[in-house]
Design an enzyme around this catalytic site. Structure first.
Site, short mmCIF file in Angstrom:
data_model
loop_
_atom_site.label_atom_id
_atom_site.label_comp_id
_atom_site.label_asym_id
_atom_site.label_seq_id
_atom_site.Cartn_x
_atom_site.Cartn_y
_atom_site.Cartn_z
N ASN A 136 -16.03 41.81 -59.61
CA ASN A 136 -14.81 41.37 -58.95
C ASN A 136 -13.51 42.13 -59.17
O ASN A 136 -12.63 41.85 -59.09
CB ASN A 136 -14.49 40.10 -59.05
CG ASN A 136 -14.20 39.57 -60.66
OD1 ASN A 136 -14.45 40.59 -61.23
ND2 ASN A 136 -13.83 38.31 -60.99
N HIS A 138 -12.54 43.10 -62.33
CA HIS A 138 -11.83 42.81 -63.46
C HIS A 138 -12.17 43.74 -64.48
O HIS A 138 -12.92 44.47 -64.71
CB HIS A 138 -12.38 41.24 -64.24
CG HIS A 138 -13.64 41.10 -64.73
ND1 HIS A 138 -14.53 40.13 -64.51
CD2 HIS A 138 -14.34 41.83 -65.53
CE1 HIS A 138 -15.54 40.23 -65.32
NE2 HIS A 138 -15.45 41.09 -66.08
C1 GLP Z 1 -17.71 41.44 -69.19
C2 GLP Z 1 -16.76 41.85 -69.95
C3 GLP Z 1 -15.93 43.25 -69.29
C4 GLP Z 1 -16.91 44.13 -68.97
C5 GLP Z 1 -17.89 43.71 -67.64
C6 GLP Z 1 -18.96 44.46 -67.32
O1 GLP Z 1 -17.32 40.72 -68.10
N1 GLP Z 1 -15.57 41.14 -70.41
O2 GLP Z 1 -15.12 44.11 -70.29
O3 GLP Z 1 -16.43 45.40 -68.34
O4 GLP Z 1 -18.42 42.45 -68.53
O5 GLP Z 1 -20.01 44.28 -67.78
P1 GLP Z 1 -21.43 45.03 -67.66
O6 GLP Z 1 -21.08 46.65 -68.30
O7 GLP Z 1 -22.52 44.49 -68.44
O8 GLP Z 1 -21.62 45.20 -66.13
#
Ligand code: GLP
Length: 250
Positions: A136, A138
């Protein structure tokens, strides 16, 4: 913003790791902002390999993690502290006192946020911030609606984030609904940012972040105003991008 489109996640991780290694070789006293998630695992793996080959050392490095779950002890297997231990800290010579993270078990979460803000202020600014991207859009745990001026604070996880991150919990019911995160405002203060995102399920967030309007509904779009930002995406995460002539194909 420089956007690099790489073949796949493995190439992207290599690209990101090389940037970190180059920085550490040139400036051993660097302050790193660290992220967690699948995207970062192979980056840390390569940093560990580079440390074992004695190309880099973390002896003078200081690190700040972005976020942590509220209510998880630091040794809980799903805490971000445990993630960092498992993938980086326990393998390199980074002194424990130079690793900084938010304490999700703090009784007074406001005081904990202020403690982290003060620490960031006294040691910072961060030289290089590594970032992943939520489905989303973030960044850290700044969910849609986060102010671009936001600082370290408690945040409630969005439904899509809860669904995405459940896989990291042996028992999904154990997953906290609240987290501590640095704010978008903190992230924007880093001297340099490298954001990486791979896979088809990140494609919408990627196009919104890069080509969409700069809006608080899309937290990562705040980065559009950053003077030193590198974005690394693989072919699948890039597939909704339209202004292809602006990006570098690697
Ligand atoms: C979590 C962390 C984020 C990260 C996101 C993406 O939500 N708080 O900082 O960017 O995961 O994760 P992934 O790399 O597993 O897709």
């Amino acid at each position: 913003m420089e956007v690099f489109i790489v073949k796949d996640a493995a190439e992207g991780a290599w690209f990101v790791a090389q940037k970190v290694i180059q920085l550490l070789v040139g400036r051993p006293q660097v302050i790193l902002g660290l992220a967690t998630g699948e995207t970062q695992k192979p980056v840390y793996e390569q940093l560990v390999q580079s440390y074992l080959k004695k190309t880099i050392s973390f002896a003078e490095v200081t690190t700040f993690n972005l976020d942590e779950y509220v209510g998880l002890p630091s040794d809980h297997p799903s805490s971000y502290r445990s993630f960092m231990e498992a993938h980086l800290f326990s393998h390199v010579d980074l002194p424990p006192l130079q690793r900084h993270g938010l304490n999700g078990m703090a009784i007074d979460l406001l005081a904990e946020s202020e403690r982290y803000e003060n620490l960031l202020k006294s040691k910072g600014p961060i030289d290089l911030q590594l970032l992943g991207l939520g489905r989303n859009a973030h960044i850290g745990f700044n969910e849609p609606g986060s102010s671009f001026e936001s600082r370290t604070r408690v945040e409630f996880l969005a439904k899509s984030t809860r669904l995405d991150n459940q896989k990291h919990f042996a028992n999904p019911e154990e997953m906290p609904t609240r987290v501590l995160t640095v704010g978008v405002g903190n992230i924007l203060e880093a001297q340099q940012i490298i954001l990486a995102a791979y896979g088809k399920n990140k494609a919408r967030a990627v196009v919104q972040m890069i080509e969409g309007p700069r809006t608080e509904e899309v937290p990562a779009s705040a980065l559009q105003g950053h003077p030193n930002l590198v974005v690394v995406v693989d072919q699948s995460a890039a597939h909704e991008l339209k202004k292809r002539e602006l990006y570098r194909l690697c």
